[in-house]
Enzyme design. Structure first.
Site, PDB file in Angstrom:
ATOM      1  N   ASP A 149      -3.448  21.283  18.286  1.00 39.95           N
ATOM      2  CA  ASP A 149      -2.107  20.726  18.076  1.00 39.95           C
ATOM      3  C   ASP A 149      -2.000  20.057  16.712  1.00 39.95           C
ATOM      4  O   ASP A 149      -3.004  19.644  16.127  1.00 39.95           O
ATOM      5  CB  ASP A 149      -1.824  19.680  19.160  1.00 39.95           C
ATOM      6  CG  ASP A 149      -2.864  18.564  19.162  1.00 39.95           C
ATOM      7  OD1 ASP A 149      -4.072  18.886  19.107  1.00 39.95           O
ATOM      8  OD2 ASP A 149      -2.484  17.382  19.190  1.00 39.95           O
ATOM      9  N   GLU A 150      -0.796  19.924  16.268  1.00 40.50           N
ATOM     10  CA  GLU A 150      -0.448  19.100  15.092  1.00 40.50           C
ATOM     11  C   GLU A 150      -1.394  19.296  13.911  1.00 40.50           C
ATOM     12  O   GLU A 150      -1.768  18.336  13.239  1.00 40.50           O
ATOM     13  CB  GLU A 150      -0.438  17.610  15.476  1.00 40.50           C
ATOM     14  CG  GLU A 150       0.614  17.286  16.503  1.00 40.50           C
ATOM     15  CD  GLU A 150       0.538  15.846  17.001  1.00 40.50           C
ATOM     16  OE1 GLU A 150       1.606  15.271  17.231  1.00 40.50           O
ATOM     17  OE2 GLU A 150      -0.567  15.321  17.178  1.00 40.50           O
TER      18      GLU A 150
END
Ligand code: TNX
Length: 537
Positions: free
Chosen positions: A343-344
């Site tokens: 993620d991210e």
């Protein structure tokens, strides 16, 4: 003098939580006539709502001569019986011996036998008559879940650890119960703030109450690496040495990690370790200069920003490092999954992200583990048998949702943890002191009122493995913090994962939820007094 006494006793009342306990349970605690004649809790009042309930006539009453029977049972069934006895003995004050002798009375835990096939790996049947409460299941996990149901059918004071004077009645009838989904997860972020083994055990027990069966441990992030890795020892010794705000942090030795796994397994919960990559890796980058593209170790991070760190995609050592880590984590972890985050990764270019994930997924499957990734993993083709964890929210662009749905149509499993529904670190309202609000405010009804089956448009039913409730801990560092954000939302996500859709109804759920509060109080759990829930004064 008088005044200070009064003050002390008020404090005592507040500390024991009696002030807000339900009137019924307070009466039960005193053994008053109204308590003795109190109606037992109806079979359909349990959370998660059982699949099928048939009310019967007379209740069963646990008494001083009640035995817990495990006729001809294996060690595992005996262990579940022992767990039940440990729960019931302190508050009932009864000896409740566990016996292998068959009989028609008492509390009976029965494994296998006719008609149990349909109960599957986790289902159970609970039958209560004047003579006995019998829990039947095909597998020990089913007996364990049946025990959680039995617990909720007894008065809340059963959860106290000292002798109480309740009539220990279980309403008559039969519950037949199997889960809607096989994946019902809780996630705890032990990186942003470190939580001890004992704190994790407490969280495991809270999840187990509501029939969760997965514990996802977010073990690494920018602020801390929390698992000992022998081939890269500085990850834990240096990378685990602090946390958000600069406190001392910590990490789990391999022995402690095994202890967590053993405890989770005793609650029929599988542990899914997450090593977040290629972003969220400052703790690793700070521990080893050679993991950085410029060979300079950055300082260890104690803030709360996200998206600034990345492993060095072109470097060979990055994959040697992850190979070592995954080998050691896979060897420690009996469950089938290893979560690789994903993620991210805002400071990894798209091209690098694709290169990275295509190289890293095979490092997981090489050690005979299946991949789980946050839904950004669908930028590449997920490995065979992989699952993606959707953490979008109402503002997630349609294109991103469709990318996830398309991966699900091509065979990826789907774990649903929509941030604006199931994230336990989201503030309830603008006045909530703890938590974050990037996905909006998540009051109790919003958290409960959605359907995993239809949530992600275009995802086939068979791809939906279940739900997860993550608790991120940038703002949370104590048990009280965790409790306040977990309760009352976590039981609702459990119900979405376990109960048939036909039972879903906020207007009845909110009353069932309100009756859980005296239990939380008896166990010493804090919770948010949501105005949406009709708590009993
Ligand atoms: C998003 S959800 C994150 C975490 C944060 C969380 C805070 C996800 C996969 N990443 O890094 O802790 O929001 O709510």
């Amino acid at each position: 003098m008088r005044r200070s006494r009064l003050f002390c006793s008020l404090l005592l009342v507040a500390a024991t939580g009696l002030s807000t306990a339900g009137a019924q349970s307070a009466a039960a605690d005193r053994g008053s006539p109204s308590a003795r004649h109190a109606k037992p809790i109806a079979l359909d009042q349990v959370i998660p709502a059982p699949a099928s309930v048939k009310p019967g006539k007379d209740p069963y009453t646990i008494g001083g001569r009640t035995q817990i029977r495990v006729p001809g049972a294996s060690g595992e069934v005996r262990r579940v019986a022992g767990y039940l006895a440990d729960l019931l003995r302190p508050s009932t004050g009864y000896p409740l011996p566990v016996t292998g002798k068959d009989g028609r009375d008492g509390i009976v835990l029965r494994l296998g036998g006719k008609d149990t096939k349909a109960l599957g790996a986790e289902g159970y049947r609970l039958t209560s008559t004047r003579h006995a409460v019998t829990i039947t299941a095909a597998r020990p996990a089913g007996l364990f879940h049946g025990v959680q149901t039995l617990r909720q059918l007894l008065p809340p004071s059963v959860e106290k650890r000292s002798k109480q004077h309740s009539p220990w009645k279980v309403a008559g009838g039969t519950i037949s119960d199997t889960p809607r989904y096989g994946y019902r997860g809780g996630m705890i972020d032990v990186s942003r703030h470190f939580f001890t083994v004992d704190q994790l055990k407490r969280y495991i027990d809270q999840l187990a109450l509501y029939k969760y069966n997965k514990l996802h441990l977010h073990l690494t992030d920018d602020q801390g690496w929390r698992l000992q890795i022998n081939s890269w020892p500085r990850l834990a010794s240096y990378g685990g040495s602090t946390q958000v705000g600069g406190g001392p942090g910590g990490y789990y030795t391999k022995a402690q990690y095994r202890e967590i796994l053993r405890y989770a397994a005793s609650r029929y919960m599988e542990v899914i370790p997450e090593i977040d990559t290629p972003g969220h890796t400052q703790a690793a980058l700070a521990s080893y200069a050679k993991l950085n593209c410029n060979n300079i170790a950055p300082p260890i991070y104690t803030g709360v920003e996200v998206g600034f760190s990345s492993l060095c995609v072109p470097k060979k050592v990055t994959y040697e490092f992850l190979d070592d880590v995954f080998r050691e984590v896979a060897a420690l972890t009996p469950g089938p999954y290893l979560h690789i985050g994903g993620d991210e990764a805002h400071s990894t270019s798209h091209a690098d992200y694709v290169t990275f994930m295509n190289k890293v997924q095979p490092l997981v499957t090489k050690y005979k583990k299946k991949v789980i990734g946050w839904h950004q993993l669908t930028a590449v083709t997920p490995a065979k048998g992989a699952a993606v964890q959707y953490w979008g929210y109402d503002k997630t662009p349609a294109k991103e949702r469709e990318q996830v749905a398309a991966a699900a149509r091509k065979g990826a499993g789907l774990i649903l943890s929509p941030a604006d529904r199931s994230y336990l670190d989201m503030k309830y309202t603008k006045d909530t002191k703890l938590g974050k609000a990037w996905a909006g405010y998540v009051e109790v009804q919003r958290s409960y009122d959605w359907d995993p089956a239809t949530y992600l448009k275009g995802a086939p039913q068979k791809s939906i493995m279940g739900v997860e409730a993550p608790i991120w801990t940038e703002t949370l560092s104590t048990n009280q913090h965790l409790d306040y954000m977990t309760f009352p939302r976590m039981p609702g996500i459990a119900e979405l994962g376990w109960s048939p859709r036909s039972t879903h109804d906020w207007n009845t759920y909110k009353h069932r939820l309100a009756s859980q509060a005296p239990r939380w109080e008896a166990m010493g759990f804090d919770y948010y007094r949501s105005p949406q829930v009709p708590w009993r004064k």
